[in-house]
Every structure is written in C-alpha cells, then in structure tokens.
Design a protein around this motif. Structure first.
Motif, mmCIF file in Angstrom:
data_model
loop_
_atom_site.group_PDB
_atom_site.id
_atom_site.type_symbol
_atom_site.label_atom_id
_atom_site.label_comp_id
_atom_site.label_asym_id
_atom_site.label_seq_id
_atom_site.Cartn_x
_atom_site.Cartn_y
_atom_site.Cartn_z
ATOM 1 N N UNK A 5 0.815 -1.221 0.000
ATOM 2 C CA UNK A 5 0.000 0.000 0.000
ATOM 3 C C UNK A 5 0.847 1.269 0.000
ATOM 4 N N UNK A 6 2.170 1.121 -0.039
ATOM 5 C CA UNK A 6 3.016 2.319 0.088
ATOM 6 C C UNK A 6 2.873 3.279 -1.086
ATOM 7 N N UNK A 7 2.672 2.745 -2.284
ATOM 8 C CA UNK A 7 2.392 3.593 -3.435
ATOM 9 C C UNK A 7 3.425 4.690 -3.636
ATOM 10 N N UNK A 8 2.932 5.874 -4.015
ATOM 11 C CA UNK A 8 3.846 6.972 -4.289
ATOM 12 C C UNK A 8 4.147 7.776 -3.027
ATOM 13 N N UNK A 9 3.146 7.798 -2.121
ATOM 14 C CA UNK A 9 3.293 8.584 -0.897
ATOM 15 C C UNK A 9 2.743 7.792 0.287
ATOM 16 N N UNK A 10 3.407 7.902 1.452
ATOM 17 C CA UNK A 10 2.787 7.401 2.682
ATOM 18 C C UNK A 10 2.682 8.565 3.669
ATOM 19 N N UNK A 11 1.797 8.403 4.641
ATOM 20 C CA UNK A 11 1.557 9.485 5.622
ATOM 21 C C UNK A 11 1.939 8.974 7.002
ATOM 22 N N UNK A 12 2.986 9.555 7.549
ATOM 23 C CA UNK A 12 3.551 9.056 8.806
ATOM 24 C C UNK A 12 3.150 9.954 9.964
ATOM 25 N N UNK A 13 2.374 9.407 10.891
ATOM 26 C CA UNK A 13 1.983 10.162 12.074
ATOM 27 C C UNK A 13 2.600 9.557 13.322
ATOM 28 N N UNK A 14 1.861 8.673 13.960
ATOM 29 C CA UNK A 14 2.223 8.214 15.314
ATOM 30 C C UNK A 14 3.629 7.629 15.398
ATOM 31 N N UNK A 15 4.051 6.919 14.354
ATOM 32 C CA UNK A 15 5.368 6.288 14.400
ATOM 33 C C UNK A 15 6.486 7.317 14.465
ATOM 34 N N UNK A 16 6.236 8.443 13.820
ATOM 35 C CA UNK A 16 7.213 9.529 13.828
ATOM 36 C C UNK A 16 7.504 9.990 15.257
ATOM 37 N N UNK A 17 6.491 9.882 16.109
ATOM 38 C CA UNK A 17 6.639 10.363 17.489
ATOM 39 C C UNK A 17 7.130 9.259 18.426
ATOM 40 N N UNK A 18 7.375 8.081 17.859
ATOM 41 C CA UNK A 18 8.009 7.014 18.631
ATOM 42 C C UNK A 18 7.052 6.152 19.420
ATOM 43 N N UNK A 19 5.754 6.233 19.115
ATOM 44 C CA UNK A 19 4.809 5.302 19.735
ATOM 45 C C UNK A 19 4.520 4.194 18.722
ATOM 46 N N UNK A 20 4.030 3.069 19.213
ATOM 47 C CA UNK A 20 3.816 1.957 18.291
ATOM 48 C C UNK A 20 2.553 2.153 17.471
ATOM 49 N N UNK A 21 2.639 1.965 16.147
ATOM 50 C CA UNK A 21 1.445 2.075 15.311
ATOM 51 C C UNK A 21 0.617 0.792 15.282
ATOM 52 N N UNK A 22 1.185 -0.319 15.766
ATOM 53 C CA UNK A 22 0.540 -1.623 15.567
ATOM 54 C C UNK A 22 0.216 -2.256 16.924
ATOM 55 N N UNK A 23 -1.026 -2.673 17.087
ATOM 56 C CA UNK A 23 -1.431 -3.286 18.351
ATOM 57 C C UNK A 23 -0.605 -4.533 18.641
ATOM 58 N N UNK A 24 -0.140 -4.628 19.867
ATOM 59 C CA UNK A 24 0.561 -5.838 20.299
ATOM 60 C C UNK A 24 2.030 -5.881 19.920
ATOM 61 N N UNK A 25 2.523 -4.871 19.226
ATOM 62 C CA UNK A 25 3.954 -4.820 18.881
ATOM 63 C C UNK A 25 4.509 -3.523 19.484
ATOM 64 N N UNK A 26 5.622 -3.632 20.203
ATOM 65 C CA UNK A 26 6.143 -2.420 20.852
ATOM 66 C C UNK A 26 6.843 -1.524 19.831
#
Ligand SMILES: Cc1ncc(COP(=O)(O)O)c(C=O)c1O
Length: 356
Positions: free
Chosen positions: A202-223
């Motif tokens: 799904x990365x395509x031409x552009x991705x939009x990075x929010x929470x990961x940029x701030x160092x919190x986990x974007x994915x449930x159950x993975x630190x």
C-alpha cells in the motif's frame, strides 16, 4: 516561575523515526504534523525534520499557515481540504495541496482559473466512511471537472484497521482503492504509519507518517522498540511534597486508595489539566530514581500521588517521568484505557515544551 513540569522533545528521535519509517522503495514520506504535531509542536517538528522531509500534512488550513509564517517552505497537504472558498485562495497563495473529499470543495475550486488553483488530491472512501468520494464516482469526477485532468492529482484513502495487520478489511480496502487508481492511471497515497510498516503493497507513491514519527507503536501488540522507534516526547514533573501515610489511611479525592501498609507518598506537580489522563487508575507506573513507582489515588487537576515506599532517597524536586524513553507512552495509554495518540496530543498548553 518555578514549576518544572515539561514535555521534552527530542529532535534526534524524530529524525531517527522518520528515517526508520520512510519506505525503501522511493515512496515519498509525508510527516503528519496536525494537532500541533500530536502535541510535540508543529514548527519545532518541521524544523527538526528539515530538508530531508518530503512533505508535511495537517488537518486544516489554519494549521498550515503558521508553518509558512515560520519559514517552512515544504509542500503542505491539508487532509480535510478546504472548509470554505477562501481556504482555496489561501492554499493557492501558500502552495498547499488540498485533499478534496466532496463536491462543495470541487465547486469552489472550479471557480478559480488554472493558474490560481492549488494542487488537488482526491480522497476516496474505501470503507472508513468518514471522508471521501465513492470509488465508482472518481472516473465521473474527471469528466465533470475537466480541470482535474490538468492537475497532478493523487488518489488518497485511509485504512480503518491498519493497527490490526491481520484484519481482512485492510486487503478489501486496498483492493478497491488500487483498482480505481490503476484504471485511471493515478498515483496513490494510502498508508499511515502502521500500513507503511506492515502492508508494503500500500506504500504507493506517498505514505503518511503520524504516530510512528513520534516514537509510539502504530501496531497493536507490537512495541515501538520492536520497530526501532524511539520516544520523541518525555513528559516529566517533580516531587512537590512527601508524606508518611499510615496503614489504613486514604489518599486523594473520593478516598479511592487506602494504604495497605505504612507508606511514603510523593505528590507530583502534574495533573489532568496538564494532559496527564484522569482515567489512569492506581497502579499506573511512573519512573522515579530510575525505578517504577505506582500512581495511587485519583488524578487531580494539578497533582498526582505516587507510592514511593521502599525507593531509596526520594526527595523533594526529584524528577518523575510520566512517559518517555524509559516508560513507553503506549503502556501508560493502556492503563488509561486509551491510545498513545490521545495522550501525546492532549498535553496541554500549560506544559512548556523544551528540546533535549
Ligand atoms: C488521513 C490521515 N492520514 C494519516 C494519518 C496518520 O496516521 P498515523 O498517526 O496512524 O500514522 C492520520 C492520523 O490520524 C489521518 O487522519
């Protein structure tokens, strides 16, 4: 002014996380800095990422204008598009990209000449049912609004369940989206932090990075640590009082917590008016003198109380970390029954931001 409660923002962590998340396939990475960069300070984050950042995104025009005033020259994507016709003029003047999701917005833009019209991306509703045009409407729009063919249009959409990579709805949404994009031969922008990490297709031409940029986990159950992400915010305060509380005595409003033994209770200068969540129950950890201590009693507006019994040498003015590198914000959010996004973006304006 002496209260030392602070949110300390680490520019190196922001840069590390951006590099960690930026797709290796050459896709552009948009740093999402809406809501004052999730509480970290939008101008600060924009400057910290600097020239290596491909593009920024905010929710509304009002969040984008101060970036220009601060000298940020990058492209800025407005995720909700224009809220009125004037936003279209502002976007053209300031070189913002509008993510357009309804016909009102297209009609405002139609009134502008090609040279006075800002860049436009189209939002497709693939199942989130929040914003966007139906997938089968997109081709018609290009016929109705001929000027769309003369813009460098990107198709955008948003995952409903990206934080749960195994959820079949992700595949379903992407398939609907990709079909439209391929039929029309348009570039795509769909992945948020979670999808960038877990759904490379799904990365395509552009991705939009929010929470990961701030160092919190974007994915449930993975630190966050497992993804190599580093906390960009440390929320800290100091001990402002110490009390010996006898076994059987209560602490705080409502007498919610009763000491199970003779205890030493430290009062810390941060409360829910600073953005520390009122829903944190007794037991929520904080870090003091390098050790974990539990919150006890209810969170007050300006103070919390922690049980420091048995922790050597605790003294007035000791630093207390509420979340940060030693205590993941995801963990505190779990105690509060919420998500890291809410905790970091709600640190209030009473808390000065400092840079590490
Ligand atoms: C439209 C849109 N794109 C991207 C993002 C960034 O998502 P995340 O913070 O999960 O990376 C958000 C966040 O709310 C969003 O609303």
């Amino acid at each position: 002014m002496s209260r030392s409660t602070r949110a300390i923002i680490d520019p190196d962590a922001l840069r590390t996380n951006y590099r960690q998340l930026k797709p290796a396939n050459g896709a552009g990475a948009i740093a999402v800095i809406k809501a004052d960069a999730y509480g970290h300070g939008a101008v600060f984050v924009a400057r910290a990422l600097g020239a290596e950042c491909d593009c920024f995104a905010v929710a509304i025009c009002e969040e984008a204008v101060p970036l220009r005033a601060a000298g940020i020259v990058h492209p800025v994507l407005i995720l909700e598009g224009p809220h009125d016709a004037e936003d279209c003029n502002i976007a053209a003047r300031e070189n913002f990209i509008l993510m357009v999701h309804n016909r009102y917005q297209l009609n405002w833009l139609s009134k502008l000449s090609d040279t006075k019209r800002p860049r436009v991306w189209l939002k497709v509703d693939t199942g989130m049912h929040r914003l966007g045009f139906a997938p089968d409407e997109i081709a018609t729009l290009f016929e109705e609004y001929q000027w769309l063919k003369r813009t460098e249009c990107v198709l955008a959409s948003h995952f409903a369940c990206a934080d749960e990579p195994q959820d079949d709805f992700n595949t379903h949404q992407f398939a609907r989206f990709n079909e439209v994009a391929e039929t029309l031969g348009l570039p795509i922008c769909m992945a948020n932090s979670a999808a960038t990490l877990t759904q490379p297709m799904s990365q395509g031409m552009w991705c939009r990075l929010g929470i990961g940029l701030y160092g919190a986990s974007p994915v449930n159950g993975v630190s966050a640590e497992e993804y190599g992400l580093v906390a960009a915010m440390q929320l800290k305060a100091q001990v402002i009082a110490l009390h010996n509380v006898a076994r059987g005595e209560s602490v705080g409003y409502g007498r919610d917590w009763v000491a199970p033994r003779d205890s030493v209770i430290a009062t810390v200068g941060i409360g829910y008016a600073d953005g520390y969540p009122r829903h944190c129950p007794s037991g929520t950890p904080v870090i003091i003198r390098g050790q974990r201590a539990p919150l006890v009693g209810r969170v007050s507006m300006d103070m919390i109380t922690i049980d420091v019994t048995g922790i050597e040498g605790v003294a007035l003015q000791d630093d207390v970390e509420l979340w940060g590198a030693r205590l993941p914000v995801d963990e505190v959010a779990g105690w509060a029954g919420t998500i890291s996004y809410e905790l970091i973006s709600r640190v209030s304006s009473r808390v000065p931001r400092d840079s590490r």
